[in-house]
Design an enzyme around this catalytic site. Structure first.
Site, PDB file in Angstrom:
ATOM      1  N   ASP A  76      15.921 -19.058  -3.967  1.00 54.22           N
ATOM      2  CA  ASP A  76      16.913 -18.231  -3.167  1.00 54.22           C
ATOM      3  C   ASP A  76      15.984 -17.114  -2.669  1.00 54.22           C
ATOM      4  O   ASP A  76      15.602 -16.270  -3.538  1.00 54.22           O
ATOM      5  CB  ASP A  76      18.122 -17.714  -4.006  1.00 54.22           C
ATOM      6  CG  ASP A  76      18.977 -17.058  -3.130  1.00 54.22           C
ATOM      7  OD1 ASP A  76      18.820 -16.476  -1.949  1.00 54.22           O
ATOM      8  OD2 ASP A  76      20.165 -16.798  -3.415  1.00 54.22           O
ATOM      9  N   CYS A 128      12.095   5.737  -2.275  1.00 59.11           N
ATOM     10  CA  CYS A 128      12.513   5.019  -3.466  1.00 59.11           C
ATOM     11  C   CYS A 128      11.525   3.991  -4.037  1.00 59.11           C
ATOM     12  O   CYS A 128      10.932   4.296  -4.945  1.00 59.11           O
ATOM     13  CB  CYS A 128      13.749   4.584  -3.467  1.00 59.11           C
ATOM     14  SG  CYS A 128      15.176   5.592  -2.952  1.00 59.11           S
ATOM     15  N   ASN A 156      10.563   4.693   2.325  1.00 56.87           N
ATOM     16  CA  ASN A 156       9.525   5.283   1.405  1.00 56.87           C
ATOM     17  C   ASN A 156       9.754   6.599   0.691  1.00 56.87           C
ATOM     18  O   ASN A 156       8.859   7.471   0.471  1.00 56.87           O
ATOM     19  CB  ASN A 156       8.381   5.627   2.614  1.00 56.87           C
ATOM     20  CG  ASN A 156       7.078   5.886   1.809  1.00 56.87           C
ATOM     21  OD1 ASN A 156       6.295   6.750   2.355  1.00 56.87           O
ATOM     22  ND2 ASN A 156       6.664   5.046   0.727  1.00 56.87           N
ATOM     23  N   SER A 173       9.111   1.875  -2.602  1.00 61.97           N
ATOM     24  CA  SER A 173       7.926   1.856  -2.374  1.00 61.97           C
ATOM     25  C   SER A 173       7.026   2.720  -2.952  1.00 61.97           C
ATOM     26  O   SER A 173       5.782   2.495  -3.679  1.00 61.97           O
ATOM     27  CB  SER A 173       7.124   1.446  -0.882  1.00 61.97           C
ATOM     28  OG  SER A 173       7.567   2.718  -0.199  1.00 61.97           O
ATOM     29  N   CYS A 228       8.920  -0.367   2.270  1.00 61.22           N
ATOM     30  CA  CYS A 228      10.095  -0.250   2.382  1.00 61.22           C
ATOM     31  C   CYS A 228      10.729   0.123   3.374  1.00 61.22           C
ATOM     32  O   CYS A 228       9.990   0.677   4.413  1.00 61.22           O
ATOM     33  CB  CYS A 228      10.654   0.491   0.641  1.00 61.22           C
ATOM     34  SG  CYS A 228      10.453   1.970   0.481  1.00 61.22           S
TER      35      CYS A 228
HETATM   36  P1  4NP Z   1      13.703   3.214   0.282  1.00 66.38           P
HETATM   37  O1  4NP Z   1      15.120   3.595  -0.099  1.00 66.38           O
HETATM   38  O2  4NP Z   1      13.668   1.990   1.190  1.00 66.38           O
HETATM   39  O3  4NP Z   1      13.465   2.226  -1.297  1.00 66.38           O
HETATM   40  O4  4NP Z   1      12.906   4.337  -0.034  1.00 66.38           O
HETATM   41  C1  4NP Z   1      16.226   3.910   1.097  1.00 66.38           C
HETATM   42  C2  4NP Z   1      15.928   5.297   1.418  1.00 66.38           C
HETATM   43  C3  4NP Z   1      16.487   5.989   2.454  1.00 66.38           C
HETATM   44  C4  4NP Z   1      17.512   5.140   3.161  1.00 66.38           C
HETATM   45  C5  4NP Z   1      17.363   3.808   2.975  1.00 66.38           C
HETATM   46  C6  4NP Z   1      16.753   3.170   1.819  1.00 66.38           C
HETATM   47  N1  4NP Z   1      18.152   5.714   4.079  1.00 66.38           N
HETATM   48  O5  4NP Z   1      18.990   5.122   4.970  1.00 66.38           O
HETATM   49  O6  4NP Z   1      17.842   7.000   4.570  1.00 66.38           O
END
Ligand code: 4NP
Length: 189
Positions: A142, A32, A30, A34, A27
């Site tokens: 989609d 949330c 890393n 993944s 993701c």
């Molecule tokens: P993840 O979520 O990609 O599911 O871990 C995010 C965590 C942090 C950020 C973006 C998405 N951020 O911009 O810091």
């Protein structure tokens, strides 16, 4: 789904004739999606007796959270569903890692594009998929519906929705592994 992606995809071949089939869930941060997917897929594989046959880890395309634990609301959602993400520490994926994986699974279309860019011209290019391409319930054309949307900064429901999508895909993927790896029941761990 993107037009070059059939709704129910073939798994890439195992790169080696020895060792586990290696999967990396990817993701952005890393912290949330993944790591949630890592915990859920590992558990599903364990229940299917495939924990020795498939190795799972995760990484992000961004570097902001390297070394951090899972984001609180994501870890809380995992815990509510009976999974433990407490050992997780965030990592940023590096291009040199790609050759070490049999399958790279992106959570959303941005992650997919980043991985494809990183893998371009290498053998890893054919090993990149969207996680949800293994969700048997996915039937829409989609491409936006084929994603696990980013819940970061959202409400508790957003994390619950991310979990549900991840769980459905992890279950579908585990079923595919059961067929694909053809591990005799007696040889499963
Ligand atoms: P993840 O979520 O990609 O599911 O871990 C995010 C965590 C942090 C950020 C973006 C998405 N951020 O911009 O810091």
């Amino acid at each position: 789904m993107p037009s070059d992606m059939p709704a129910f995809e073939a798994l890439p071949t195992h790169r080696q004739s020895f060792g586990p089939y290696r999967v990396c869930l990817v993701c952005l941060g890393n912290i949330c999606r993944s790591p949630m997917a890592e915990a859920v897929l590992r558990e599903e594989l364990e229940r299917a007796g495939l924990s020795g046959a498939v190795a799972v880890d995760s990484a992000g395309t961004g570097d902001w959270h390297v070394g951090e634990r899972m984001y609180g609301p994501a870890a809380d959602e995992l815990a509510r569903r009976g999974y433990d993400g407490s050992a997780h520490r965030a990592r940023q994926i590096e291009p040199s890692w790609l050759a070490g994986y049999d399958l790279l699974l992106a959570m959303d279309l941005d992650n997919l594009a980043d991985l494809r860019r990183m893998a371009a011209g290498s053998g890893a290019a054919g090993r990149v998929r969207l996680l949800r391409s293994f969700d048997p319930a996915l039937s829409d054309d989609d491409p936006y519906l084929a994603q696990v949307p980013d819940p970061y900064g959202g409400y508790r429901d957003d994390y619950a929705r991310a979990f549900d999508l991840i769980h459905a895909a992890a279950t579908g993927l585990t079923r595919r592994f059961t067929e694909f790896l053809d591990v005799p029941a007696a040889g499963r761990q």
